[in-house]
Design a protein around this motif. Structure first.
Motif, PDB file in Angstrom:
ATOM      1  N   PRO A 188      -2.934   1.685 -10.899  1.00  0.00           N
ATOM      2  CA  PRO A 188      -3.399   2.049  -9.384  1.00  0.00           C
ATOM      3  C   PRO A 188      -2.271   2.896  -8.461  1.00  0.00           C
ATOM      4  CG  PRO A 188      -2.633  -0.123  -9.553  1.00  0.00           C
ATOM      5  CD  PRO A 188      -2.142   0.380 -10.602  1.00  0.00           C
ATOM      6  N   PRO A 189      -2.145   4.208  -9.012  1.00  0.00           N
ATOM      7  CA  PRO A 189      -1.190   4.793  -8.386  1.00  0.00           C
ATOM      8  C   PRO A 189      -1.776   5.467  -7.025  1.00  0.00           C
ATOM      9  CG  PRO A 189      -2.058   6.225  -9.893  1.00  0.00           C
ATOM     10  CD  PRO A 189      -2.634   5.064 -10.165  1.00  0.00           C
ATOM     11  N   GLU A 190      -0.853   5.461  -5.909  1.00  0.00           N
ATOM     12  CA  GLU A 190      -1.407   5.938  -4.825  1.00  0.00           C
ATOM     13  C   GLU A 190      -0.952   7.740  -4.815  1.00  0.00           C
ATOM     14  OE1 GLU A 190       0.338   5.538  -0.051  1.00  0.00           O
ATOM     15  OE2 GLU A 190       0.889   4.053  -1.527  1.00  0.00           O
ATOM     16  N   HIS A 201       6.795   8.613 -11.562  1.00  0.00           N
ATOM     17  CA  HIS A 201       8.155   8.383 -12.137  1.00  0.00           C
ATOM     18  C   HIS A 201       8.335   7.663 -13.357  1.00  0.00           C
ATOM     19  CE1 HIS A 201       8.676   4.578 -10.023  1.00  0.00           C
ATOM     20  NE2 HIS A 201       8.747   5.432  -8.918  1.00  0.00           N
ATOM     21  N   HIS A 224       6.904   4.182 -12.935  1.00  0.00           N
ATOM     22  CA  HIS A 224       5.400   4.271 -13.051  1.00  0.00           C
ATOM     23  C   HIS A 224       4.914   4.303 -14.691  1.00  0.00           C
ATOM     24  CE1 HIS A 224       5.603   6.140  -8.997  1.00  0.00           C
ATOM     25  NE2 HIS A 224       4.860   4.894  -8.697  1.00  0.00           N
ATOM     26  N   LYS A 282       6.299   2.680 -16.832  1.00  0.00           N
ATOM     27  CA  LYS A 282       6.472   1.466 -17.485  1.00  0.00           C
ATOM     28  C   LYS A 282       5.291   0.671 -17.186  1.00  0.00           C
ATOM     29  CE  LYS A 282       9.042  -2.577 -17.598  1.00  0.00           C
ATOM     30  NZ  LYS A 282      10.293  -3.181 -17.900  1.00  0.00           N
ATOM     31  N   CYS A 323       1.252  -5.897 -11.196  1.00  0.00           N
ATOM     32  CA  CYS A 323       1.744  -5.301 -10.283  1.00  0.00           C
ATOM     33  C   CYS A 323       3.412  -5.839 -10.413  1.00  0.00           C
ATOM     34  CB  CYS A 323       1.293  -5.368  -8.956  1.00  0.00           C
ATOM     35  SG  CYS A 323       1.572  -7.196  -8.389  1.00  0.00           S
ATOM     36  N   PHE A 360       5.319  -8.560 -12.554  1.00  0.00           N
ATOM     37  CA  PHE A 360       6.525  -8.226 -13.178  1.00  0.00           C
ATOM     38  C   PHE A 360       7.590  -7.358 -12.657  1.00  0.00           C
ATOM     39  CE2 PHE A 360       6.610  -3.968 -14.463  1.00  0.00           C
ATOM     40  CZ  PHE A 360       5.418  -3.485 -14.182  1.00  0.00           C
ATOM     41  N   ARG A 382      10.150  -4.810 -11.630  1.00  0.00           N
ATOM     42  CA  ARG A 382      10.402  -3.255 -11.698  1.00  0.00           C
ATOM     43  C   ARG A 382      11.574  -2.864 -12.661  1.00  0.00           C
ATOM     44  NH1 ARG A 382       8.268  -1.236  -6.694  1.00  0.00           N
ATOM     45  NH2 ARG A 382       8.821   0.746  -6.881  1.00  0.00           N
ATOM     46  N   LEU A 383      11.284  -1.580 -13.133  1.00  0.00           N
ATOM     47  CA  LEU A 383      12.116  -0.905 -14.006  1.00  0.00           C
ATOM     48  C   LEU A 383      13.155  -0.015 -13.075  1.00  0.00           C
ATOM     49  CD1 LEU A 383      13.298   0.134 -16.458  1.00  0.00           C
ATOM     50  CD2 LEU A 383      11.597   1.965 -16.490  1.00  0.00           C
ATOM     51  N   MET A 424      14.678   6.106  -7.540  1.00  0.00           N
ATOM     52  CA  MET A 424      13.154   5.888  -8.244  1.00  0.00           C
ATOM     53  C   MET A 424      12.199   5.466  -7.117  1.00  0.00           C
ATOM     54  SD  MET A 424      12.936   5.226 -11.673  1.00  0.00           S
ATOM     55  CE  MET A 424      12.593   3.895 -12.329  1.00  0.00           C
ATOM     56  N   SER A 425      12.513   5.914  -5.781  1.00  0.00           N
ATOM     57  CA  SER A 425      11.537   5.640  -5.032  1.00  0.00           C
ATOM     58  C   SER A 425      10.649   7.107  -4.545  1.00  0.00           C
ATOM     59  CB  SER A 425      12.100   4.925  -3.712  1.00  0.00           C
ATOM     60  OG  SER A 425      11.817   5.761  -2.596  1.00  0.00           O
ATOM     61  N   LYS A 426       9.680   7.069  -4.463  1.00  0.00           N
ATOM     62  CA  LYS A 426       8.892   8.235  -4.258  1.00  0.00           C
ATOM     63  C   LYS A 426       9.154   8.993  -3.167  1.00  0.00           C
ATOM     64  CE  LYS A 426       4.600   6.883  -5.518  1.00  0.00           C
ATOM     65  NZ  LYS A 426       3.042   6.515  -5.475  1.00  0.00           N
ATOM     66  N   GLU A 449      13.766   0.266  -2.925  1.00  0.00           N
ATOM     67  CA  GLU A 449      13.557   1.040  -1.835  1.00  0.00           C
ATOM     68  C   GLU A 449      13.414   0.162  -0.523  1.00  0.00           C
ATOM     69  OE1 GLU A 449      10.013   3.177  -0.971  1.00  0.00           O
ATOM     70  OE2 GLU A 449       9.164   2.035  -2.332  1.00  0.00           O
TER      71      GLU A 449
HETATM   72  P1  ATP Z   1       7.619   3.837  -5.501  1.00  0.00           P
HETATM   73  O1  ATP Z   1       8.270   2.734  -4.976  1.00  0.00           O
HETATM   74  O2  ATP Z   1       8.295   4.658  -6.393  1.00  0.00           O
HETATM   75  O3  ATP Z   1       7.237   4.484  -4.175  1.00  0.00           O
HETATM   76  P2  ATP Z   1       4.847   2.708  -5.432  1.00  0.00           P
HETATM   77  O4  ATP Z   1       5.057   1.260  -6.036  1.00  0.00           O
HETATM   78  O5  ATP Z   1       4.745   2.795  -4.005  1.00  0.00           O
HETATM   79  O6  ATP Z   1       6.309   3.440  -5.868  1.00  0.00           O
HETATM   80  P3  ATP Z   1       2.485   3.137  -6.707  1.00  0.00           P
HETATM   81  O7  ATP Z   1       1.523   4.597  -6.726  1.00  0.00           O
HETATM   82  O8  ATP Z   1       1.759   2.446  -5.461  1.00  0.00           O
HETATM   83  O9  ATP Z   1       3.865   3.612  -6.003  1.00  0.00           O
HETATM   84  O10 ATP Z   1       2.427   2.426  -7.931  1.00  0.00           O
HETATM   85  C1  ATP Z   1       1.475   2.417  -8.891  1.00  0.00           C
HETATM   86  C2  ATP Z   1       1.773   1.297  -9.926  1.00  0.00           C
HETATM   87  O11 ATP Z   1       3.299   1.480 -10.601  1.00  0.00           O
HETATM   88  C3  ATP Z   1       2.015   0.018  -8.970  1.00  0.00           C
HETATM   89  O12 ATP Z   1       1.463  -0.895  -9.784  1.00  0.00           O
HETATM   90  C4  ATP Z   1       3.341  -0.256  -9.143  1.00  0.00           C
HETATM   91  O13 ATP Z   1       3.713  -1.758  -9.111  1.00  0.00           O
HETATM   92  C5  ATP Z   1       4.099   0.525 -10.225  1.00  0.00           C
HETATM   93  N1  ATP Z   1       5.392   0.794 -10.260  1.00  0.00           N
HETATM   94  C6  ATP Z   1       5.902   1.658  -9.286  1.00  0.00           C
HETATM   95  N2  ATP Z   1       7.335   1.597  -9.481  1.00  0.00           N
HETATM   96  C7  ATP Z   1       7.561   1.016 -10.592  1.00  0.00           C
HETATM   97  C8  ATP Z   1       8.813   0.424 -11.221  1.00  0.00           C
HETATM   98  N3  ATP Z   1       9.909   0.990 -10.971  1.00  0.00           N
HETATM   99  N4  ATP Z   1       8.571  -0.232 -12.173  1.00  0.00           N
HETATM  100  C9  ATP Z   1       7.486  -0.630 -12.648  1.00  0.00           C
HETATM  101  N5  ATP Z   1       6.290  -0.556 -11.999  1.00  0.00           N
HETATM  102  C10 ATP Z   1       6.272   0.346 -11.138  1.00  0.00           C
END
Ligand code: ATP
Ligand code: MG
Length: 558
Positions: A30-32, A38, A41, A43, A226, A255, A257-258, A265-267, A483
């Protein structure tokens, strides 16, 4: 596909199927759509798709597009491309925004059940009233509005009668819950903004914590996977599913995060790098984005193998980026043709080789994979070698070229350094050598041995090329761990301060003529250097650009 690694989510699914709690498996990614994907994701993608695949289930790609301000179709398209490139095919392709009407109706249902109310407090007041971990929250003076009044106000919110932030809809749960997420969370807010999918149809938007469980339930997702920062929201997730009387009851499972050493690693930060022009777009080969890794030359196979190797656990550790490098070397070892390229050229004239003569030499394409066959490379009186492979005054144990010394030219002959020429500044600009025709490679010559073998490219047919060598984007060992724990102005500065000024080095050299028409994204091993990828963005007809993916494990420093 390999699924041999055990993980706790897999065990939950096995138990659910064996106990009869579930008779099918549906997961989702479910990406936003507010940035590019990255490797974190990746993973999540691998976990969701692999698990569903293993149990003959389905995986949806669902865009969690409930925030009209940050989202863009560019991101939607990039995400689709990346998921496909990683090797996955989604079952359903959904947009959370397609459920806005259903979500609205569920909010009305909550109001009718006395489980939601319209609040006039400002965002700051709501935060103040929320209390702390030690102190319970305070109830809003608007908390006990009648159902009729709430229905009327919510309807008027929807119709656009109020400005941004003037009113919100809150779930009515428990202001003194030890779990702050349950202290009447906001579930709808006003935002007069155009949405990429629904345009100006809506001016109220559901909050993530309300929208996400509904999205999962609407799609009959069974296991909603998630990352651990959502653990405290699980009771709210379950409350929403139950109170909204959803037919399906998805289970949220978290689980760790990687995180990867030396990688942002933050968008939000990746976007900052792009927006401030500090990198060459989201797909800059130094970015840990899927598109950046692809352009750099990492393969989907290597990324999947890496992610699987990191496993699935509750803890979020930091993984060494060298592990990813290991997997890409493994993947390319037998696939990538080996060839010769000179990144810092130095001209060599072979004085006893007949002028004007060019001979073709046989060279194996990949000694570890003989099926790849043989190529033919020209040899003549003038060649380029690596500047590093000559020293006027070498230290002990330097076995490459120096005055009086003999080395082997890979796939060709022994050459002996007889003389060299310097320019006015004292730089060596040309080497004069003699070759021994008896020593031709492949003829079984055993007369004498040399200690050094160096690579080269014939000068008249050499193809000019640019080599881009990379170091990590962040220069220190500082690694982005989470982040959300550090959003202060201070860390903002530190993050940009950590950028490694030497993360990109551009060199101009030459490669073998058989690479003249090489296609973008072709992976090649340059003998003694490492694995390179043909850059799809900057390569032109006149100049190929090679991105260094990884050096060879035991190669000399580039
Ligand atoms: P970021 O922290 O990079 O902004 P986000 O979690 O806001 O990422 P989403 O688009 O909401 O980005 O993420 C989509 C899916 O990817 C979610 O289920 C999220 O938990 C998972 N995800 C994001 N970052 C990681 C990570 N570093 N390791 C594992 N899963 C991740
Ligand atoms: Mg998110």
């Amino acid at each position: 596909m390999e699924h041999n690694s055990s993980n706790f989510i897999r065990n939950i699914i096995i138990n659910d199927l064996e106990s009869g709690k579930r008779n099918h498996v549906i997961t989702r990614f479910p990406p936003e759509p507010n940035g590019y994907l990255h490797i974190g994701h990746a993973k999540s993608i691998v976990i969701n798709f692999d698990l569903a695949d293993e149990f003959n289930g389905k995986t949806n790609l669902r865009f969690d597009d409930t925030n009209p301000l940050k989202e863009d179709v560019e991101f939607v398209n990039a995400i689709k491309e990346d998921v496909k490139w990683l090797g996955y095919d989604w079952d359903g392709l959904f947009f959370a925004s397609d459920y806005f009407q259903q979500m609205y109706e569920k909010a009305v249902l909550l109001i009718n059940k006395g489980k939601a109310y319209v609040d006039d407090l400002s965002a700051d007041e709501i935060r103040e009233y929320r209390g702390t971990l030690k102190e319970p929250g305070k109830e809003s003076p608007y908390r006990n509005r009648s159902i009729e009044e709430n229905l009327d106000l919510f309807d008027r919110m929807r119709k656009g009668e109020f400005g941004n932030g003037e009113k919100v809809l809150r779930a009515k749960i428990n202001m003194s819950s030890p779990n702050i997420n349950l202290r009447d969370p906001v579930i709808y807010r006003i935002s007069h903004a155009v949405h990429h999918n629904t345009g100006d149809q809506w001016c109220i938007y559901p909050m993530y914590a309300f929208a996400h469980p509904l999205e999962d339930a609407i799609e009959d997702v069974t296991h909603s996977i998630c990352t651990t920062e959502f653990e405290d929201q699980r009771p709210l997730y379950n409350w929403v599913v139950e109170e909204c009387e959803m037919k399906s009851t998805p289970q949220q499972i978290e689980f760790g995060r990687l995180n990867i050493t030396n990688a942002v690693m933050s968008k939000r930060k990746l976007k900052q790098l792009v927006d401030e022009g500090l990198v060459d777009g989201w797909d800059d080969p130094r970015m840990p984005t899927v598109s950046g890794l692809r352009r750099r030359g990492y393969t989907a196979e290597a990324i999947r193998a890496f992610v699987r190797e990191t496993g699935v656990s509750k803890g979020s550790g930091v993984v060494d980026s060298q592990m990813l490098d290991h997997f890409v070397r493994e993947d390319l070892k037998l696939k990538a043709p080996r060839t010769m390229g000179v990144v810092r050229p130095l001209k060599v004239v072979i004085t006893n080789y007949p002028e004007g003569q060019v001979e073709m030499l046989d060279a194996e394409i990949n000694p570890e994979n003989p099926e790849m066959g043989t190529r033919h490379i020209p040899f003549s009186r003038e060649i380029y070698i690596e500047q590093d492979d000559f020293m006027e005054d070498p230290p002990k144990k330097y076995f490459r070229l120096f005055p009086g010394n003999e080395v082997r030219l890979k796939h060709a002959y022994f050459i002996k350094c007889e003389d060299f020429i310097k320019d006015e500044d004292g730089n060596v600009v040309e080497i004069h050598c003699t070759y021994d025709p008896e020593t031709k490679s492949g003829t079984g010559f055993t007369g004498r041995k040399v200690k050094g073998t160096i690579h080269w490219v014939e000068a008249t047919q050499a193809v000019p090329a640019e080599f881009r060598l990379y170091e990590p984007l962040l220069s220190t060992e500082e690694t982005e761990v989470d982040e959300d724990t550090e959003k202060t102005a201070d860390t903002e500065k530190t993050f940009l301060d950590q950028i490694n000024p030497n993360s990109l080095e551009i060199l101009k050299g030459f490669v073998e003529p058989n690479l003249k028409d090489v296609e973008p994204q072709t992976k090649i091993q340059f003998f003694r250097h490492g694995y390179f990828n043909v850059d799809p963005k900057h390569s032109t007809k006149d100049q190929i650009v090679f991105n260094l993916i990884v050096s060879l494990k035991s190669s000399f420093k580039l």
